[in-house]
Design a protein around this motif. Sequence first.
Motif, PDB file in Angstrom:
ATOM      1  N   GLU A   1       0.819  -1.216   0.000  1.00  0.00           N
ATOM      2  CA  GLU A   1       0.000   0.000   0.000  1.00  0.00           C
ATOM      3  C   GLU A   1       0.852   1.265   0.000  1.00  0.00           C
ATOM      4  OE1 GLU A   1      -2.692  -0.082   3.250  1.00  0.00           O
ATOM      5  OE2 GLU A   1      -4.130  -1.416   2.261  1.00  0.00           O
ATOM      6  N   LYS A   2       2.000   1.204   0.713  1.00  0.00           N
ATOM      7  CA  LYS A   2       2.824   2.401   0.842  1.00  0.00           C
ATOM      8  C   LYS A   2       4.254   2.216   0.334  1.00  0.00           C
ATOM      9  CE  LYS A   2       0.331   4.443   4.726  1.00  0.00           C
ATOM     10  NZ  LYS A   2       0.451   5.080   6.060  1.00  0.00           N
ATOM     11  N   TYR A   3       4.624   0.976   0.021  1.00  0.00           N
ATOM     12  CA  TYR A   3       6.001   0.703  -0.375  1.00  0.00           C
ATOM     13  C   TYR A   3       6.035  -0.185  -1.621  1.00  0.00           C
ATOM     14  CZ  TYR A   3       6.613   2.038   4.539  1.00  0.00           C
ATOM     15  OH  TYR A   3       6.566   2.698   5.739  1.00  0.00           O
ATOM     16  N   ASN A   4       7.189  -0.223  -2.249  1.00  0.00           N
ATOM     17  CA  ASN A   4       7.447  -1.195  -3.312  1.00  0.00           C
ATOM     18  C   ASN A   4       7.994  -2.454  -2.638  1.00  0.00           C
ATOM     19  OD1 ASN A   4       6.833   0.739  -5.399  1.00  0.00           O
ATOM     20  ND2 ASN A   4       8.834   1.664  -4.995  1.00  0.00           N
ATOM     21  N   HIS A   5       7.165  -3.460  -2.493  1.00  0.00           N
ATOM     22  CA  HIS A   5       7.518  -4.620  -1.687  1.00  0.00           C
ATOM     23  C   HIS A   5       7.730  -5.854  -2.551  1.00  0.00           C
ATOM     24  CE1 HIS A   5       6.182  -8.015   1.199  1.00  0.00           C
ATOM     25  NE2 HIS A   5       7.476  -7.794   1.345  1.00  0.00           N
ATOM     26  N   ASP A   6       8.827  -6.552  -2.288  1.00  0.00           N
ATOM     27  CA  ASP A   6       9.076  -7.846  -2.913  1.00  0.00           C
ATOM     28  C   ASP A   6       9.729  -8.736  -1.871  1.00  0.00           C
ATOM     29  OD1 ASP A   6       9.137  -9.839  -4.755  1.00  0.00           O
ATOM     30  OD2 ASP A   6      10.258  -8.716  -6.279  1.00  0.00           O
ATOM     31  N   TYR A   7       9.620 -10.036  -2.050  1.00  0.00           N
ATOM     32  CA  TYR A   7      10.166 -10.939  -1.041  1.00  0.00           C
ATOM     33  C   TYR A   7      10.858 -12.124  -1.695  1.00  0.00           C
ATOM     34  CZ  TYR A   7       6.196 -14.087  -1.847  1.00  0.00           C
ATOM     35  OH  TYR A   7       5.287 -14.934  -2.419  1.00  0.00           O
ATOM     36  N   ILE A   8      11.721 -12.760  -0.902  1.00  0.00           N
ATOM     37  CA  ILE A   8      12.452 -13.948  -1.326  1.00  0.00           C
ATOM     38  C   ILE A   8      11.955 -15.131  -0.495  1.00  0.00           C
ATOM     39  CG2 ILE A   8      14.394 -13.719   0.290  1.00  0.00           C
ATOM     40  CD1 ILE A   8      14.738 -14.538  -3.431  1.00  0.00           C
ATOM     41  N   HIS A   9      11.806 -16.297  -1.105  1.00  0.00           N
ATOM     42  CA  HIS A   9      11.201 -17.444  -0.433  1.00  0.00           C
ATOM     43  C   HIS A   9      12.290 -18.341   0.142  1.00  0.00           C
ATOM     44  CE1 HIS A   9       8.429 -20.586   0.567  1.00  0.00           C
ATOM     45  NE2 HIS A   9       7.400 -19.965  -0.005  1.00  0.00           N
ATOM     46  N   HIS A  10      12.656 -18.069   1.405  1.00  0.00           N
ATOM     47  CA  HIS A  10      13.695 -18.866   2.046  1.00  0.00           C
ATOM     48  C   HIS A  10      13.248 -20.302   2.287  1.00  0.00           C
ATOM     49  CE1 HIS A  10      15.898 -15.087   3.795  1.00  0.00           C
ATOM     50  NE2 HIS A  10      16.078 -15.256   2.501  1.00  0.00           N
ATOM     51  N   GLY A  11      11.940 -20.492   2.505  1.00  0.00           N
ATOM     52  CA  GLY A  11      11.445 -21.841   2.755  1.00  0.00           C
ATOM     53  C   GLY A  11      11.670 -22.770   1.576  1.00  0.00           C
ATOM     54  N   ALA A  12      11.772 -22.205   0.389  1.00  0.00           N
ATOM     55  CA  ALA A  12      12.033 -22.996  -0.814  1.00  0.00           C
ATOM     56  C   ALA A  12      13.527 -23.028  -1.147  1.00  0.00           C
ATOM     57  CB  ALA A  12      11.248 -22.421  -1.986  1.00  0.00           C
ATOM     58  N   ARG A  13      14.359 -22.608  -0.183  1.00  0.00           N
ATOM     59  CA  ARG A  13      15.819 -22.563  -0.342  1.00  0.00           C
ATOM     60  C   ARG A  13      16.254 -21.617  -1.458  1.00  0.00           C
ATOM     61  NH1 ARG A  13      18.341 -26.435   2.686  1.00  0.00           N
ATOM     62  NH2 ARG A  13      17.021 -28.113   3.500  1.00  0.00           N
ATOM     63  N   ILE A  14      15.514 -20.560  -1.625  1.00  0.00           N
ATOM     64  CA  ILE A  14      15.889 -19.502  -2.570  1.00  0.00           C
ATOM     65  C   ILE A  14      16.334 -18.294  -1.738  1.00  0.00           C
ATOM     66  CG2 ILE A  14      15.102 -17.981  -4.426  1.00  0.00           C
ATOM     67  CD1 ILE A  14      12.954 -20.078  -5.063  1.00  0.00           C
ATOM     68  N   TYR A  15      17.563 -17.820  -1.955  1.00  0.00           N
ATOM     69  CA  TYR A  15      18.119 -16.779  -1.100  1.00  0.00           C
ATOM     70  C   TYR A  15      18.421 -15.482  -1.839  1.00  0.00           C
ATOM     71  CZ  TYR A  15      18.482 -20.798   1.941  1.00  0.00           C
ATOM     72  OH  TYR A  15      18.174 -21.912   2.684  1.00  0.00           O
ATOM     73  N   ALA A  16      18.289 -15.480  -3.149  1.00  0.00           N
ATOM     74  CA  ALA A  16      18.481 -14.242  -3.913  1.00  0.00           C
ATOM     75  C   ALA A  16      17.911 -14.405  -5.307  1.00  0.00           C
ATOM     76  CB  ALA A  16      19.962 -13.889  -3.996  1.00  0.00           C
ATOM     77  N   GLN A  17      17.228 -13.366  -5.741  1.00  0.00           N
ATOM     78  CA  GLN A  17      16.744 -13.287  -7.115  1.00  0.00           C
ATOM     79  C   GLN A  17      17.044 -11.875  -7.620  1.00  0.00           C
ATOM     80  OE1 GLN A  17      12.576 -14.455  -6.811  1.00  0.00           O
ATOM     81  NE2 GLN A  17      13.053 -16.482  -7.638  1.00  0.00           N
ATOM     82  N   GLY A  18      18.190 -11.723  -8.266  1.00  0.00           N
ATOM     83  CA  GLY A  18      18.614 -10.397  -8.683  1.00  0.00           C
ATOM     84  C   GLY A  18      18.897  -9.511  -7.493  1.00  0.00           C
ATOM     85  N   GLU A  19      18.194  -8.387  -7.408  1.00  0.00           N
ATOM     86  CA  GLU A  19      18.371  -7.441  -6.305  1.00  0.00           C
ATOM     87  C   GLU A  19      17.512  -7.787  -5.094  1.00  0.00           C
ATOM     88  OE1 GLU A  19      20.503  -4.769  -6.074  1.00  0.00           O
ATOM     89  OE2 GLU A  19      21.370  -5.679  -7.865  1.00  0.00           O
ATOM     90  N   VAL A  20      16.673  -8.806  -5.224  1.00  0.00           N
ATOM     91  CA  VAL A  20      15.771  -9.173  -4.133  1.00  0.00           C
ATOM     92  C   VAL A  20      16.462 -10.179  -3.219  1.00  0.00           C
ATOM     93  CG1 VAL A  20      13.499 -10.060  -3.523  1.00  0.00           C
ATOM     94  CG2 VAL A  20      13.821  -8.815  -5.676  1.00  0.00           C
ATOM     95  N   TYR A  21      16.879  -9.732  -2.059  1.00  0.00           N
ATOM     96  CA  TYR A  21      17.492 -10.594  -1.059  1.00  0.00           C
ATOM     97  C   TYR A  21      17.538  -9.854   0.276  1.00  0.00           C
ATOM     98  CZ  TYR A  21      21.607  -7.783  -2.318  1.00  0.00           C
ATOM     99  OH  TYR A  21      22.455  -6.747  -2.596  1.00  0.00           O
ATOM    100  N   THR A  22      17.781 -10.604   1.338  1.00  0.00           N
ATOM    101  CA  THR A  22      17.924 -10.015   2.673  1.00  0.00           C
ATOM    102  C   THR A  22      19.271 -10.391   3.277  1.00  0.00           C
ATOM    103  OG1 THR A  22      16.811 -11.925   3.686  1.00  0.00           O
ATOM    104  CG2 THR A  22      15.427 -10.021   3.090  1.00  0.00           C
ATOM    105  N   ASN A  23      20.237 -10.646   2.420  1.00  0.00           N
ATOM    106  CA  ASN A  23      21.547 -11.108   2.891  1.00  0.00           C
ATOM    107  C   ASN A  23      22.289 -10.055   3.711  1.00  0.00           C
ATOM    108  OD1 ASN A  23      20.969 -13.390   1.446  1.00  0.00           O
ATOM    109  ND2 ASN A  23      22.210 -12.831  -0.324  1.00  0.00           N
ATOM    110  N   THR A  24      22.053  -8.774   3.420  1.00  0.00           N
ATOM    111  CA  THR A  24      22.778  -7.716   4.135  1.00  0.00           C
ATOM    112  C   THR A  24      22.389  -7.676   5.600  1.00  0.00           C
ATOM    113  OG1 THR A  24      22.593  -6.458   2.075  1.00  0.00           O
ATOM    114  CG2 THR A  24      23.536  -5.326   3.965  1.00  0.00           C
TER     115      THR A  24
END
Length: 304
Positions: A216-239
């Motif tokens: 509603e207020k942000y540009n939101h995207d997420y990565i699915h850690h449960g599926a063992r996916i940790y990065a998709q391009g710029e989408v990650y939470t590794n930092t």
Amino acid sequence: MIGKDFKSIFELLEMFPDEQSCIDYLEEKRWGGDVVSPFDDSSRVYKCKNNRYRCKNTRKYFNVRTNTLFDNTKVGLRKWFLAIYLVTSHKKGISSCQLAKDLRVTQKTAWFILQRIRTCFEIEEDIALDGVVEIDETFVGGKNKNRHWNKKVPKSQGRSFKDKTPVFGMLQRNGIVIAKVVPDTSVKSLLPHILKHIREGSTIYTDEWNYGNLSEKYNHDYIHHGARIYAQGEVYTNTIEGFWSIFKRGIMGIYHITSRKHLQKYVNEFVFRYNTRKISEKGRFDLLLQNTERRLKYKDLTTN
């Protein structure tokens, strides 16, 4: 002396050979040559003997320690300065037992010194993040499987609040991090922090955990850690997970255990070091000295 840099304990002790040199330095950092009364900032101030001053309006005497973390303590400023240097320069912190040996004080005194310093690590509440922000949460309290058989907590695996305390973090890429101890990881507990500290229109990357309707207020995207996916391009939470890694190693390797009551102070310590990672050790030291007008009393620290 004020502009001289130091990069080691040896250089620090050379710069502050006695108590008077510490007082002069602290006065410069606190007042910048224009002494201000801690009792009435509009009052005229008179200089007295023995590094004391007198407030004209209140007729009270004070010195550079008054109403700061150094107030009402018998520990000399040289030891305080050394403690501040050790806490701010050691990447994972320093325990009260080790600090007690380094300063030749009791462990109780060293713990109180550290807790007073941690009070000055607290960041301003009005800080806002923007751009690309990663958000995530972690749990502090240890794994149930590592506990002794008679200290195990039933049904405390995973995201259990029985024996672990959640900490919520928001990290701006190439910027600063904000971390808060929270009662739980529900939308009700996390969303107010997001709305308060992240500017509307920013891009937020998360894992698959439910943070409410962020779109509603942000540009939101997420990565699915449960599926063992940790990065998709710029989408990650590794930092931010890297920040949690440093934080957890400090808690487990240096402090070993922290109570829920004091955990936010330890979080603030790691946040401060992370947010000042690009400045020199002297710059970090000076920054803390400029934020020392926070006095913590021992009875307030130990009262439940």
